[in-house]
Design a protein around this motif. Structure first.
Motif, mmCIF file in Angstrom:
data_model
loop_
_atom_site.group_PDB
_atom_site.id
_atom_site.type_symbol
_atom_site.label_atom_id
_atom_site.label_comp_id
_atom_site.label_asym_id
_atom_site.label_seq_id
_atom_site.Cartn_x
_atom_site.Cartn_y
_atom_site.Cartn_z
ATOM 1 N N ASP A 75 0.802 -1.231 0.000
ATOM 2 C CA ASP A 75 0.000 0.000 0.000
ATOM 3 C C ASP A 75 0.829 1.272 0.000
ATOM 4 N N VAL A 76 2.144 1.168 -0.091
ATOM 5 C CA VAL A 76 2.990 2.363 -0.003
ATOM 6 C C VAL A 76 2.641 3.369 -1.097
ATOM 7 N N ALA A 77 2.490 2.895 -2.337
ATOM 8 C CA ALA A 77 2.159 3.797 -3.447
ATOM 9 C C ALA A 77 0.781 4.411 -3.261
ATOM 10 N N LEU A 78 -0.177 3.611 -2.829
ATOM 11 C CA LEU A 78 -1.531 4.110 -2.616
ATOM 12 C C LEU A 78 -1.573 5.103 -1.459
ATOM 13 N N PHE A 79 -0.853 4.815 -0.403
ATOM 14 C CA PHE A 79 -0.744 5.714 0.744
ATOM 15 C C PHE A 79 -0.178 7.066 0.313
ATOM 16 N N SER A 80 0.915 7.046 -0.435
ATOM 17 C CA SER A 80 1.553 8.286 -0.899
ATOM 18 C C SER A 80 0.618 9.072 -1.806
ATOM 19 N N SER A 81 -0.037 8.375 -2.739
ATOM 20 C CA SER A 81 -0.926 9.044 -3.688
ATOM 21 C C SER A 81 -2.131 9.656 -2.993
ATOM 22 N N THR A 82 -2.650 8.976 -1.988
ATOM 23 C CA THR A 82 -3.832 9.485 -1.282
ATOM 24 C C THR A 82 -3.510 10.769 -0.535
ATOM 25 N N ILE A 83 -2.317 10.850 0.047
ATOM 26 C CA ILE A 83 -1.904 12.100 0.710
ATOM 27 C C ILE A 83 -1.952 13.261 -0.274
ATOM 28 N N PHE A 84 -1.388 13.046 -1.455
ATOM 29 C CA PHE A 84 -1.365 14.107 -2.458
ATOM 30 C C PHE A 84 -2.764 14.443 -2.967
ATOM 31 N N ALA A 85 -3.618 13.415 -3.091
ATOM 32 C CA ALA A 85 -4.984 13.660 -3.543
ATOM 33 C C ALA A 85 -5.728 14.557 -2.556
ATOM 34 N N VAL A 86 -5.588 14.271 -1.276
ATOM 35 C CA VAL A 86 -6.244 15.088 -0.242
ATOM 36 C C VAL A 86 -5.700 16.514 -0.270
ATOM 37 N N ALA A 87 -4.375 16.640 -0.359
ATOM 38 C CA ALA A 87 -3.763 17.970 -0.407
ATOM 39 C C ALA A 87 -4.252 18.746 -1.628
ATOM 40 N N GLY A 88 -4.392 18.051 -2.760
ATOM 41 C CA GLY A 88 -4.876 18.704 -3.967
ATOM 42 C C GLY A 88 -6.305 19.196 -3.816
ATOM 43 N N LEU A 89 -7.154 18.398 -3.192
ATOM 44 C CA LEU A 89 -8.557 18.787 -2.984
ATOM 45 C C LEU A 89 -8.661 19.977 -2.037
ATOM 46 N N VAL A 90 -7.861 19.952 -0.969
ATOM 47 C CA VAL A 90 -7.857 21.091 -0.032
ATOM 48 C C VAL A 90 -7.356 22.346 -0.740
ATOM 49 N N GLY A 91 -6.303 22.175 -1.534
ATOM 50 C CA GLY A 91 -5.768 23.310 -2.279
ATOM 51 C C GLY A 91 -6.757 23.869 -3.288
ATOM 52 N N THR A 92 -7.540 22.977 -3.909
ATOM 53 C CA THR A 92 -8.565 23.427 -4.856
ATOM 54 C C THR A 92 -9.598 24.296 -4.156
ATOM 55 N N ALA A 93 -9.940 23.934 -2.925
ATOM 56 C CA ALA A 93 -10.871 24.754 -2.144
ATOM 57 C C ALA A 93 -10.308 26.157 -1.930
#
Length: 290
Positions: free
Chosen positions: A176-194
């Protein structure tokens, strides 16, 4: 150790890209947000097979990625405020000196080893970070009313690294290392979009092609800086306090050398002393953290 070297290389490439942002007038906030989505995409499509997005919220580490994604944006904005009020050197020192937090956490929470050589290496590493980051002869000067911002950058950066180590050790499976890393960035991207949406409503948003292109360029090394760091933390033989110390100091060392080679930066005598201390600290810590 190869994962640690790759993480250092990726993080140093990020430094080069940020320098190019300054040269070409790229809006850093917009590029950062685009970069998060790009980094997320690299992980999702390059390293994850048979992905079922609906399963992500059920992962034991998911709540932690929500926290980290918010922290990424928060610390970035605090760093921007600190830069405006106290200068880039203050941000650099606060960010890199924050390595003390995950190091102390690794020693106390995970009962990692201590010893005269290792402690000496860590102290020299902190001195190296400070001396290498100060680009003016007079050092750094922070007005009392602005002191809270570098303190928050220091704490926030340290909490991010510490949280990554804790989640990696406690909840993240190797698959899950790749999925874990990608999910962090996805959340950061969504917060940044806000944040961008808010700017749009206030009339201060102006998106340009170079900001988007800058985000694409930044996203690839940014993903690998986190991915390889997590993989390095999972490697047998070296403790997290050793990994974080070497990682931070090596990034400072390589970034400084790249600044000299690519941007013809001139160093002060104390910067050269910092480089020498960085090399010594890496040798001491690497040979004491096994």
């Amino acid at each position: 150790m190869i994962y640690l070297l790759l993480s250092v290389l990726a993080s140093s490439v990020i430094f080069v890209i940020f320098k190019l942002f300054q040269r070409y007038g790229v809006n850093t906030l917009q590029a950062i947000i685009v970069n998060y989505f790009m980094a997320c995409t690299v992980g999702f499509f390059g390293y994850i097979k048979d992905l079922d997005v609906s399963e992500i919220p059920s992962k034991p580490w998911f709540t932690g990625t929500l926290f980290l994604g918010i922290m990424f944006i928060l610390v970035f904005n605090l760093a921007a405020i600190t830069t405006q009020r106290s200068g880039l050197s203050v941000v650099s020192v606060a960010t890199k000196m924050s390595v003390a937090i995950p190091v102390v956490f690794g020693i106390t929470y995970f009962n990692e080893s201590t010893g005269a050589i290792k402690i000496t290496g860590i102290v020299l590493a902190l001195a190296a970070v400070y001396l290498s980051s100060i680009k003016t002869r007079d050092g750094i000067a922070i007005k009392k009313r602005n002191l809270i911002f570098p303190i928050l950058v220091f704490l926030g950066s340290g909490v991010i690294d510490t949280s990554i180590k804790y989640l990696e050790a406690s909840y993240v499976q190797e698959a899950d290392v790749a999925l874990f890393s990608s999910t962090i960035f996805a959340v950061a991207g969504l917060v940044g979009t806000a944040v961008l949406i808010y700017q749009g409503f206030t009339g201060s948003l102006r998106i340009t092609g170079k900001n988007i292109l800058g985000g694409f360029a930044l996203g690839i090394p940014n993903y690998f800086s986190i991915y390889f760091l997590v993989m390095a933390l999972r490697s047998e033989g070296y403790e997290s306090s050793t990994i974080f110390t070497i990682n931070n100091v090596a990034i400072v060392l390589l970034s400084t050398l790249l600044g000299i080679i690519l941007f013809r930066e001139r160093l002060l005598p104390k910067n050269w002393i910092g480089i020498a201390l960085a090399v010594i600290s890496i040798i001491l810590v690497a040979n004491s953290g096994i």
